[in-house]
Write a protein that holds these residues in place. Structure first.
Motif, PDB file in Angstrom:
ATOM      1  N   VAL A  72       0.857  -1.194   0.000  1.00  0.00           N
ATOM      2  CA  VAL A  72       0.000   0.000   0.000  1.00  0.00           C
ATOM      3  C   VAL A  72       0.888   1.237   0.000  1.00  0.00           C
ATOM      4  N   ILE A  73       0.591   2.177  -0.896  1.00  0.00           N
ATOM      5  CA  ILE A  73       1.255   3.476  -0.893  1.00  0.00           C
ATOM      6  C   ILE A  73       0.196   4.544  -0.643  1.00  0.00           C
ATOM      7  N   VAL A  74       0.484   5.424   0.297  1.00  0.00           N
ATOM      8  CA  VAL A  74      -0.399   6.541   0.617  1.00  0.00           C
ATOM      9  C   VAL A  74       0.299   7.822   0.193  1.00  0.00           C
ATOM     10  N   ILE A  75      -0.379   8.636  -0.602  1.00  0.00           N
ATOM     11  CA  ILE A  75       0.205   9.883  -1.094  1.00  0.00           C
ATOM     12  C   ILE A  75      -0.429  11.046  -0.344  1.00  0.00           C
ATOM     13  N   GLY A  76       0.368  11.731   0.457  1.00  0.00           N
ATOM     14  CA  GLY A  76      -0.119  12.864   1.231  1.00  0.00           C
ATOM     15  C   GLY A  76      -0.098  12.578   2.713  1.00  0.00           C
ATOM     16  N   GLY A  77       0.533  13.478   3.490  1.00  0.00           N
ATOM     17  CA  GLY A  77       0.694  13.262   4.936  1.00  0.00           C
ATOM     18  C   GLY A  77      -0.222  14.120   5.776  1.00  0.00           C
ATOM     19  N   GLY A  78      -1.411  14.429   5.267  1.00  0.00           N
ATOM     20  CA  GLY A  78      -2.395  15.149   6.067  1.00  0.00           C
ATOM     21  C   GLY A  78      -3.202  14.205   6.932  1.00  0.00           C
ATOM     22  N   HIS A  79      -4.360  14.645   7.361  1.00  0.00           N
ATOM     23  CA  HIS A  79      -5.162  13.851   8.310  1.00  0.00           C
ATOM     24  C   HIS A  79      -5.673  12.564   7.678  1.00  0.00           C
ATOM     25  N   ALA A  80      -6.085  12.623   6.412  1.00  0.00           N
ATOM     26  CA  ALA A  80      -6.533  11.409   5.730  1.00  0.00           C
ATOM     27  C   ALA A  80      -5.361  10.464   5.506  1.00  0.00           C
ATOM     28  N   GLY A  81      -4.235  11.002   5.046  1.00  0.00           N
ATOM     29  CA  GLY A  81      -3.083  10.165   4.753  1.00  0.00           C
ATOM     30  C   GLY A  81      -2.503   9.490   5.974  1.00  0.00           C
ATOM     31  N   CYS A  82      -2.433  10.225   7.083  1.00  0.00           N
ATOM     32  CA  CYS A  82      -1.899   9.639   8.319  1.00  0.00           C
ATOM     33  C   CYS A  82      -2.751   8.463   8.781  1.00  0.00           C
ATOM     34  N   GLN A 139     -12.379   9.254   6.324  1.00  0.00           N
ATOM     35  CA  GLN A 139     -12.234   8.634   5.002  1.00  0.00           C
ATOM     36  C   GLN A 139     -10.907   7.900   4.882  1.00  0.00           C
ATOM     37  N   GLY A 140      -9.843   8.524   5.375  1.00  0.00           N
ATOM     38  CA  GLY A 140      -8.539   7.889   5.296  1.00  0.00           C
ATOM     39  C   GLY A 140      -8.509   6.535   5.984  1.00  0.00           C
ATOM     40  N   LEU A 141      -9.140   6.472   7.139  1.00  0.00           N
ATOM     41  CA  LEU A 141      -9.187   5.215   7.890  1.00  0.00           C
ATOM     42  C   LEU A 141      -9.886   4.114   7.082  1.00  0.00           C
ATOM     43  N   ILE A 142     -11.044   4.445   6.499  1.00  0.00           N
ATOM     44  CA  ILE A 142     -11.802   3.455   5.725  1.00  0.00           C
ATOM     45  C   ILE A 142     -11.035   3.056   4.469  1.00  0.00           C
ATOM     46  N   ALA A 143     -10.386   4.026   3.817  1.00  0.00           N
ATOM     47  CA  ALA A 143      -9.593   3.705   2.628  1.00  0.00           C
ATOM     48  C   ALA A 143      -8.425   2.793   2.979  1.00  0.00           C
ATOM     49  N   GLY A 144      -7.742   3.086   4.092  1.00  0.00           N
ATOM     50  CA  GLY A 144      -6.619   2.251   4.510  1.00  0.00           C
ATOM     51  C   GLY A 144      -7.044   0.831   4.825  1.00  0.00           C
ATOM     52  N   ILE A 145      -8.177   0.704   5.506  1.00  0.00           N
ATOM     53  CA  ILE A 145      -8.705  -0.631   5.833  1.00  0.00           C
ATOM     54  C   ILE A 145      -9.000  -1.421   4.567  1.00  0.00           C
ATOM     55  N   ASN A 146      -9.711  -0.794   3.628  1.00  0.00           N
ATOM     56  CA  ASN A 146     -10.131  -1.512   2.424  1.00  0.00           C
ATOM     57  C   ASN A 146      -8.993  -1.752   1.450  1.00  0.00           C
ATOM     58  N   ALA A 147      -7.997  -0.877   1.451  1.00  0.00           N
ATOM     59  CA  ALA A 147      -6.813  -1.138   0.626  1.00  0.00           C
ATOM     60  C   ALA A 147      -6.124  -2.420   1.099  1.00  0.00           C
ATOM     61  N   HIS A 148      -6.015  -2.566   2.421  1.00  0.00           N
ATOM     62  CA  HIS A 148      -5.424  -3.787   2.978  1.00  0.00           C
ATOM     63  C   HIS A 148      -6.272  -5.008   2.633  1.00  0.00           C
ATOM     64  N   ILE A 149      -7.594  -4.894   2.791  1.00  0.00           N
ATOM     65  CA  ILE A 149      -8.485  -6.030   2.519  1.00  0.00           C
ATOM     66  C   ILE A 149      -8.418  -6.430   1.056  1.00  0.00           C
ATOM     67  N   ASN A 150      -8.358  -5.455   0.141  1.00  0.00           N
ATOM     68  CA  ASN A 150      -8.276  -5.774  -1.282  1.00  0.00           C
ATOM     69  C   ASN A 150      -7.062  -6.627  -1.609  1.00  0.00           C
ATOM     70  N   ILE A 151      -5.986  -6.409  -0.871  1.00  0.00           N
ATOM     71  CA  ILE A 151      -4.736  -7.133  -1.131  1.00  0.00           C
ATOM     72  C   ILE A 151      -4.735  -8.502  -0.458  1.00  0.00           C
ATOM     73  N   HIS A 152      -5.192  -8.545   0.776  1.00  0.00           N
ATOM     74  CA  HIS A 152      -5.035  -9.761   1.583  1.00  0.00           C
ATOM     75  C   HIS A 152      -6.303 -10.604   1.664  1.00  0.00           C
TER      76      HIS A 152
END
Length: 624
Positions: free
Chosen positions: A7-17, A381-394
């Motif tokens: 997983v790569i996250v682009i942007g270190g704001g509140h969503a990205g963190c 939104q960032g939290l939900i995106a991070g969760i689902n990015a992981h699920i899509n892979i694993h």
């Protein structure tokens, strides 16, 4: 060189963190790419977290195992629970944070998170093959491959700032903008639009006459954001300050209107209705002779203050001269003026509820890139995106929160179903099930769900089970313990409520508005003994008990309504209709159903322009 990540996250704001922390904590090899590591988690606007409905989102983030609540508690310099005079569905936690400490705490968390690397650079293009994301390329010429990419670019995509007629290219003051990604995605079919927002002047506190302002102190009680058991408010607590504009201020502002980009049409982008600039306020509310200004401290070791209520893109001299007409600001000095910024965002109806894009597999959007505004909305939104990015892979089922489960669920469903015609900001009024989505019970709603997918860890589950057991034990006691009139009536009269005429259950007594656990427990020794057995977080648990007892009927009624609506959520329609050929639907309905392609009948019913008759037609066709 080519570096490989999951997983790569682009942007270190509140969503990205939040996205990076979630994916890494669930086990994905994750990379966070940010332009400036010293600005990770930067509070671009006011130095505060929470507020009406936003505070509920932060508590949900924490209940799910996210980090924003923890960071806020550790850096809070003031905490208040808003709307306490109203019912608990409206209670909203809000904290002022030390801006510098907020960044440092986020860096400490991210740099010590297993599976997570950080790279300081700018992403210039995405590697997309056969409508699937493969990686990114940076300005330094580095190629990073990834199975999933999350864009959380904030206001940096082709960002352009305005101070009167002065225009500065950048995503935030003194920071460069990012180009290339919008153009690339636009070429492959993404709908790209422009949005605008503004930020106020930053004031030197040494130049303020605080004796001419109204002081607003914080609250010193048990409330905080995180459900984890640790002491809060460890930093020095500071006050906020209130003052008002006046006619002299407004007269000067009016003279500057022709040079205000937020007002004169120089910026064509979509702007916020619910957080308007001061120039918009004096025109829209022309009959008002004053507007409230809220001076917020930026931290314990700085004289910088944020002037909430004075967002502006007016020329520097107009801003400064107008402020000097406020008595407390007669000798005002500023660190920088307010400015407007416009930037690219993507129509969020191009997303699934997981926040994965419909056009490119394993590419996710989160935050202001989706047309939202606010740290809290972005982090959720960032939290939900991070969760689902992981699920899509694993592997595993997609993680989607329903509208009756979380404000985050309301937020995302609104975005992907309705789109945005202005920067989206969360309000309690957007949620149909406010009584079910209270700030006090986000852990009850969400922690078990998150533990199942591997984000909320066992320590959170243990705290939740302890809390649930204690609530159940005390409520059982109140249901089975009755009081005789002669034993309690004198106390009831003292508390201003009518005496009993017969034996009454303690639970029924607690439903009276004049009675609460704190003012009655000292008069019922057996009850006090039971409460004293609560091992940890006693005040938090007592508050939860009180809410469940007093609002039990309302809660159950809303649960019944939500259950009925959720039946429609279970009727899946995606892929079952060729909407172009359903001529009994209106032309508008056919076009919108085709564009949104809703997953369920319930989602279809929430699309603007879809009538009850259109839904009835779809249900009839399903029956056939």
């Amino acid at each position: 060189m080519d570096f490989k990540y999951e997983v790569i996250v682009i942007g270190g704001g509140h969503a990205g963190c939040e996205a990076a922390a979630a994916a890494a904590n669930m086990g994905s090899k994750t990379l966070l790419i940010t332009m400036d590591m010293n600005k990770i988690g930067q509070m671009s606007c006011n130095p505060a977290v929470g507020g009406i409905a936003k505070g509920q989102i932060v508590r949900e983030i924490d209940a799910l195992g996210g980090q924003m609540g923890i960071v806020t508690d550790k850096t809070a310099i003031q905490f208040r629970m808003l709307n306490k005079s109203k019912g608990p569905a409206m209670w909203s936690p809000r904290a002022q944070s030390d801006r510098a400490q907020f960044i440092l705490k986020w860096r400490e968390i991210l740099e010590n998170t297993a599976n997570l690397d950080i790279w300081q650079d700018t992403v210039t293009s995405l590697d997309i093959k056969n409508n699937e994301i493969k990686g990114v390329k940076t300005a330094m010429g580095v190629n990073f491959s990834a199975k999933s990419v999350i864009l959380t670019n904030g206001t940096f995509l082709n960002g352009l700032m305005h101070i009167g007629k002065v225009q500065l290219i950048g995503g935030r003051i003194a920071e460069p903008s990012s180009s290339g990604i919008s153009e690339q995605l636009g070429e492959i079919g993404f709908k790209v639009e422009r949005m605008k927002t503004g930020t106020p002047v930053r004031i030197d506190g040494k130049s303020v006459d605080f004796s001419l302002m109204e002081e607003q102190k914080g609250e010193d009680d048990f409330h905080k954001f995180s459900y984890l058991d640790y002491p809060a408010k460890t930093l020095k607590q500071l006050s906020c300050w209130i003052c008002y504009t006046n006619e002299e201020v407004h007269n000067i502002l009016r003279k500057g209107l022709p040079d205000s980009p937020l007002y004169n049409g120089q910026i064509k982008s979509i702007g916020p209705r619910y957080c308007p600039s001061i120039e918009t306020k004096i025109v829209t509310f022309a009959d008002k002779i004053s507007h409230q200004l809220f001076l917020e401290p930026e931290g314990v070791n700085t004289q910088e203050y944020y002037l909430n209520g004075f967002s502006s893109s007016l020329p520097l001299d107009i801003q400064l001269n107008a402020l000097k007409e406020v008595p407390a600001f007669r000798n005002i000095k500023i660190y920088r003026p307010g400015y407007a910024i416009e930037y690219d965002f993507f129509d969020p109806t191009q997303l699934k509820h997981t926040l994965e894009t419909k056009l490119v597999k394993n590419l996710f959007f989160a935050g202001q890139i989706n047309g939202t505004t606010g740290y809290e909305e972005a982090a959720g939104q960032g939290l939900i995106a991070g969760i689902n990015a992981h699920i899509n892979i694993h592997g595993g089922s997609e993680f989607i929160l329903k509208r009756n489960e979380a404000y985050i669920g309301v937020l995302i469903d609104d975005l992907v179903t309705k789109g945005v015609d202005e920067p989206y900001r969360m309000f309690t009024s957007r949620a149909e099930y406010r009584i079910l989505l209270r700030q006090d019970d986000a852990d009850m709603r969400l922690t078990e769900k998150s533990n199942i997918i591997g984000l909320a860890k066992s320590n959170r589950l243990h705290l939740l089970e302890e809390k649930k057991n204690e609530i159940s034990r005390i409520i059982d006691f109140t249901e089975n313990y009755s009081l005789k009139p002669e034993y309690i009536n004198s106390t009831l009269e003292t508390l201003g409520t009518s005496p009993l005429k017969q034996r009454t259950r303690l639970k029924d007594l607690l439903t009276r508005p004049q009675i609460n656990i704190n003012n009655i427990e000292e008069h019922i020794s057996t009850f006090k003994t039971e409460l004293d057995k609560i091992p940890n977080r006693k005040e938090e648990i007592i508050e939860a008990i009180e809410i469940k007892v007093k609002y039990d009927g309302y809660i159950k009624r809303e649960e019944i309504i939500a259950d009925k609506i959720n039946r429609l959520e279970n009727i899946r329609i995606k892929g079952k209709f060729d909407y172009d050929n359903i001529l009994s639907l209106s032309t508008e309905a056919r076009e919108k159903l085709k564009r949104i392609n809703p997953e369920t009948i319930a989602q279809a019913s929430r699309i603007p322009g879809i009538s009850p008759n259109d839904i009835s037609i779809l249900l009839v066709l399903l029956g056939r």
